[in-house]
Design an enzyme around this catalytic site. Structure first.
Site, mmCIF file in Angstrom:
data_model
loop_
_atom_site.group_PDB
_atom_site.id
_atom_site.type_symbol
_atom_site.label_atom_id
_atom_site.label_comp_id
_atom_site.label_asym_id
_atom_site.label_seq_id
_atom_site.Cartn_x
_atom_site.Cartn_y
_atom_site.Cartn_z
ATOM 1 N N ILE A 78 -1.520 8.869 8.575
ATOM 2 C CA ILE A 78 -2.441 8.027 9.252
ATOM 3 C C ILE A 78 -2.027 6.555 9.073
ATOM 4 O O ILE A 78 -1.383 6.489 7.975
ATOM 5 C CB ILE A 78 -3.978 8.238 9.181
ATOM 6 N N ASP A 105 0.876 -1.063 0.003
ATOM 7 C CA ASP A 105 0.070 -0.118 0.043
ATOM 8 C C ASP A 105 0.878 1.229 0.013
ATOM 9 O O ASP A 105 1.502 1.604 1.017
ATOM 10 C CB ASP A 105 -0.727 0.020 1.243
ATOM 11 N N GLY A 145 -5.571 1.387 7.086
ATOM 12 C CA GLY A 145 -6.833 0.695 7.648
ATOM 13 C C GLY A 145 -6.768 -0.781 7.862
ATOM 14 O O GLY A 145 -6.825 -1.307 8.849
ATOM 15 N N HIS A 195 -0.321 7.958 3.963
ATOM 16 C CA HIS A 195 0.409 6.970 5.040
ATOM 17 C C HIS A 195 1.873 7.340 5.270
ATOM 18 O O HIS A 195 2.479 6.659 6.057
ATOM 19 C CB HIS A 195 -0.002 5.520 4.714
#
Length: 283
Positions: free
Chosen positions: A206, A186, A209, A191
């Site tokens: 962040i 990812d 998920g 991120h």
């Protein structure tokens, strides 16, 4: 969003090879082996008796950010990952080669002012054709309401019980957790790049998920499966709030009959529920 083009979208069959190194890197990206002197935890990050965390099935043979394709006409900037689940019929090997076959299972139009839910599913197979399991994802496209409905919505995740949980376990995440997890595939700059995160409205990058989801997976294995990853065969959850690298994630769980578990995850520092309506199945 162009519903007809979405429904006619052709997913290629994806072949994915992964090594024990990939399995260990994935486990580190979701916070496994917080105690490197605990031999039970070492099984997730050390080749001696390596076990793959079952949530790794979510990243194998991944199709990438396919819904961003211009011909689908989605407002992908407003997309959020809403829910995730997997169901395995056999434990995930610690290395090997798998085939991923995708299909869209449903679209739920919540109206022009709200958005649309897109449900799609991956079936994961061995190269011999045997089914390993299925992985379902739900995208909430907040800018694509009014597109129309199609197919069947995903199964509804039940709310956690109102009584006190049967147990809870806190797992601190590293400040560099998102940078480790991105090496499993990812590469969204949200991120990693502080400038991109600020443009998206966050104070800093962040956590992915699916990294939070993996933290919950390995926490449940430690708390109620005796550190045996092969016992956890199914898991679903709803993403509700972002997690920041360095947060402590508390997983609260409720035990049911026949290996059924319900859970939710909170950011301890902000006292916010970050994963909700969690379900898991143990054998």
């Amino acid at each position: 969003m162009n519903l007809q083009k979405l429904l006619s979208w052709s997913f290629p069959e994806l072949r994915s090879q992964y090594t024990q190194r990939d399995t260990m890197l994935y486990a580190l990206g979701v916070g496994a082996c917080s105690d490197p002197l605990n031999e039970s935890e070492l099984r997730f990050v050390y080749e001696g008796q390596l076990q793959a965390l079952p949530s790794q099935a979510c990243v194998l043979a991944h199709p990438g950010f396919w819904i961003k394709a211009p011909e689908l006409e989605t407002n992908w900037v407003k997309l959020v990952h809403a829910e995730q689940h997997f169901d395995l019929v056999q434990p995930l090997p610690s290395s090997g080669e798998v085939l991923g076959r995708y299909r869209i299972t449903g679209v739920v139009d919540k109206g022009p002012q709200t958005g649309a839910m897109v449900y799609f599913e991956k079936s994961l197979h061995t190269t011999a054709g045997d089914l390993i399991g299925t992985v379902g994802s739900t995208y909430f496209l907040r800018g694509d309401g009014g597109c129309g409905n199609w197919g069947e919505p995903g199964k509804t995740l039940p709310a956690v019980p109102e009584r006190a949980p049967d147990g809870a376990l806190d797992m601190p995440t590293l400040p560099i957790a998102a940078l480790i997890y991105r090496l499993s595939g990812d590469y969204n700059p949200l991120h990693a790049d502080p400038a991109v995160a600020r443009k998206a409205g966050f104070a800093s990058p962040i956590l992915q998920g699916l990294s939070t989801y993996g933290v919950a997976c390995q926490t449940l294995i430690k708390a109620i499966a005796g550190f045996d990853a092969t016992r956890l065969r199914g898991m679903g959850a709803r993403f509700t709030k972002p997690v920041y690298p360095g947060d402590t994630i508390r997983t609260e769980y409720w035990l049911g009959e026949g290996g059924a578990v319900q859970f939710r995850c909170l950011s301890v520092e902000r006292n916010e529920v970050v994963l909700d309506r969690g379900t898991a199945t143990l054998v």
